[in-house]
Motif scaffolding. Structure first.
Motif, mmCIF file in Angstrom:
data_model
loop_
_atom_site.group_PDB
_atom_site.id
_atom_site.type_symbol
_atom_site.label_atom_id
_atom_site.label_comp_id
_atom_site.label_asym_id
_atom_site.label_seq_id
_atom_site.Cartn_x
_atom_site.Cartn_y
_atom_site.Cartn_z
ATOM 1 N N UNK A 1 71.610 -22.914 -53.929
ATOM 2 C CA UNK A 1 72.235 -24.152 -54.353
ATOM 3 C C UNK A 1 73.413 -24.588 -53.478
ATOM 4 N N UNK A 2 73.130 -25.176 -52.301
ATOM 5 C CA UNK A 2 74.200 -25.611 -51.405
ATOM 6 C C UNK A 2 74.880 -26.919 -51.828
ATOM 7 N N UNK A 3 74.493 -27.463 -52.986
ATOM 8 C CA UNK A 3 75.105 -28.700 -53.481
ATOM 9 C C UNK A 3 76.534 -28.421 -53.941
ATOM 10 N N UNK B 1 77.267 -29.774 -59.368
ATOM 11 C CA UNK B 1 75.850 -30.172 -59.487
ATOM 12 C C UNK B 1 74.916 -28.970 -59.566
ATOM 13 N N UNK B 2 75.473 -27.796 -59.678
ATOM 14 C CA UNK B 2 74.678 -26.578 -59.526
ATOM 15 C C UNK B 2 74.336 -25.986 -60.899
ATOM 16 N N UNK C 1 81.437 -14.868 -43.260
ATOM 17 C CA UNK C 1 82.596 -15.732 -43.004
ATOM 18 C C UNK C 1 82.928 -16.537 -44.258
ATOM 19 N N UNK C 2 81.921 -16.741 -45.120
ATOM 20 C CA UNK C 2 82.151 -17.502 -46.356
ATOM 21 C C UNK C 2 83.053 -16.751 -47.334
ATOM 22 N N UNK C 3 83.234 -15.466 -47.115
ATOM 23 C CA UNK C 3 84.158 -14.690 -47.945
ATOM 24 C C UNK C 3 85.598 -14.860 -47.521
ATOM 25 N N UNK C 4 85.805 -15.470 -46.369
ATOM 26 C CA UNK C 4 87.156 -15.643 -45.828
ATOM 27 C C UNK C 4 87.557 -17.110 -45.777
ATOM 28 N N UNK C 5 86.602 -17.968 -45.455
ATOM 29 C CA UNK C 5 86.906 -19.377 -45.182
ATOM 30 C C UNK C 5 86.152 -20.259 -46.168
ATOM 31 N N UNK C 6 86.845 -21.241 -46.781
ATOM 32 C CA UNK C 6 86.155 -22.125 -47.726
ATOM 33 C C UNK C 6 85.382 -23.221 -47.006
ATOM 34 N N UNK C 7 84.314 -23.673 -47.602
ATOM 35 C CA UNK C 7 83.618 -24.879 -47.122
ATOM 36 C C UNK C 7 82.829 -25.470 -48.287
ATOM 37 N N UNK C 8 82.518 -26.762 -48.211
ATOM 38 C CA UNK C 8 81.819 -27.411 -49.320
ATOM 39 C C UNK C 8 80.457 -26.765 -49.578
ATOM 40 N N UNK C 9 80.148 -26.549 -50.842
ATOM 41 C CA UNK C 9 78.858 -25.991 -51.223
ATOM 42 C C UNK C 9 78.815 -24.474 -51.183
ATOM 43 N N UNK C 10 79.944 -23.863 -50.904
ATOM 44 C CA UNK C 10 79.970 -22.392 -50.816
ATOM 45 C C UNK C 10 80.298 -21.747 -52.174
ATOM 46 N N UNK C 11 81.002 -22.470 -53.000
ATOM 47 C CA UNK C 11 81.423 -22.067 -54.367
ATOM 48 C C UNK C 11 81.225 -20.572 -54.667
#
Ligand code: NDP
Ligand code: 8X3
Length: 252
Positions: free
Chosen positions: A91-93, A97-98, A140-150
């Motif tokens: 769910x990359x939304x 929306x997830x 890297x998603x454990x360190x840096x935020x980005x949209x859809x990473x929730x």
């Protein structure tokens, strides 16, 4: 006797490449994943080189994980390297929306599954002692935020902190722990994340040079075979063609 690596999520991507890399060096392999036919195919590819034990295993099932470890055959019991690799994003939304069940699946796999396998193998790894290694696949998603990473990114933050905390408790045992945190890598990861959208997956990797599963497998093998007095706490790896972007700002 050969060293033994226990690799979760060996049916695809990093785990499968790691099986090949450790096999090249003559390690005995315990390979697990949910898709039995893929495990059979992998075993057929590797069995003339090294000893292979496959287990159809869902890491979310703590009792099955414990049974799998208790029932390891002779020759596979003394696990020296655990590659805690099984995991997924869904769910990359945007978060709002997830479906809640997708969040639960990521937590159950990336967090609960990883601790299930770690808990079951800790006594063995401590018995092996010097040179024993746990490689937890973070991101890297454990360190840096980005949209859809929730929840995906949050689950990988857990992997990072759990790895650090394990190091504190394992001090003096000789067991090493590394949070290996890759950036964009071309595997089946995006196909899974998008619910099977091959076009979305192809588009993500098109026109750039992502990491390969073999790159990550090489790093896993490197970490597992460092001199025993060296512990990489965290290894964050991006392709050269990936970097951060600017902060997003909401404007009128
Ligand atoms: P793939 O989708 O190619 O492989 C994922 C593996 O995890 C498969 O072997 C799958 O096996 C296994 N798996 C998933 N759920 C379970 C489960 N419940 N029980 C047991 N095994 C499971 O993706 P990657 O190789 O890319 O992903 C491997 C790890 O790397 C994951 O933890 C991912 O989060 C992480 N990662 C990936 C990055 C990337 O860009 N590709 C970057 C950073 C980290 P099966 O379906 O047969 O059970
Ligand atoms: C997967 C890498 O960049 O999609 O963990 O977060 S990324």
């Amino acid at each position: 006797m050969s060293d033994v690596a226990f690799i979760t999520g060996a049916t695809s991507g990093f785990g499968r490449a790691a099986a090949h890399r450790f096999a090249e060096a003559g390690w005995s392999l315990v390979l697990s994943g949910r898709r039995g036919e893929r495990l059979d195919a992998l075993e057929a590819e590797l069995a003339d080189k090294v000893a292979v034990h496959t287990i159809v295993l869902d890491v979310r099932d703590d009792e099955a994980v414990q049974r799998a470890v208790d029932d390891l055959p002779e020759g596979f019991k003394r696990v020296r390297t655990l590659v805690n690799n099984a995991g997924l994003a869904l769910a990359p939304q945007p978060a709002q929306k997830v479906a809640l069940k997708d969040w639960h699946t990521m937590i159950d796999t990336n967090v609960t599954g990883l601790v299930n396998v770690t808990h079951a193998l800790l006594p063995t790894l401590i018995e092996v002692g010097e040179g024993a290694t746990i490689i937890n696949v973070g991101s890297i998603a454990g360190q840096w935020p980005y949209p859809g990473s929730h929840v995906y990114g949050a689950s990988k933050s857990f992997v990072k902190q759990f790895s650090y905390n394990l190091r504190c408790d394992l001090l003096g045992t000789g067991v090493r722990v590394t949070d290996l945190a890759p950036g964009i890598a071309e595997t089946e990861f995006t196909l899974v994340r998008t619910g099977g959208d091959q076009t979305a997956s192809d588009n993500l990797y098109r026109g750039t040079t992502a990491l390969t599963a073999q790159d990550i497998a090489e790093q896993m093998f490197y970490i597992a075979t460092l001199p025993p007095h060296i512990n990489f706490n965290r290894l964050e790896v991006m392709p050269t063609r990936q970097a951060w972007s600017a902060f997003a700002i909401d404007r009128d």
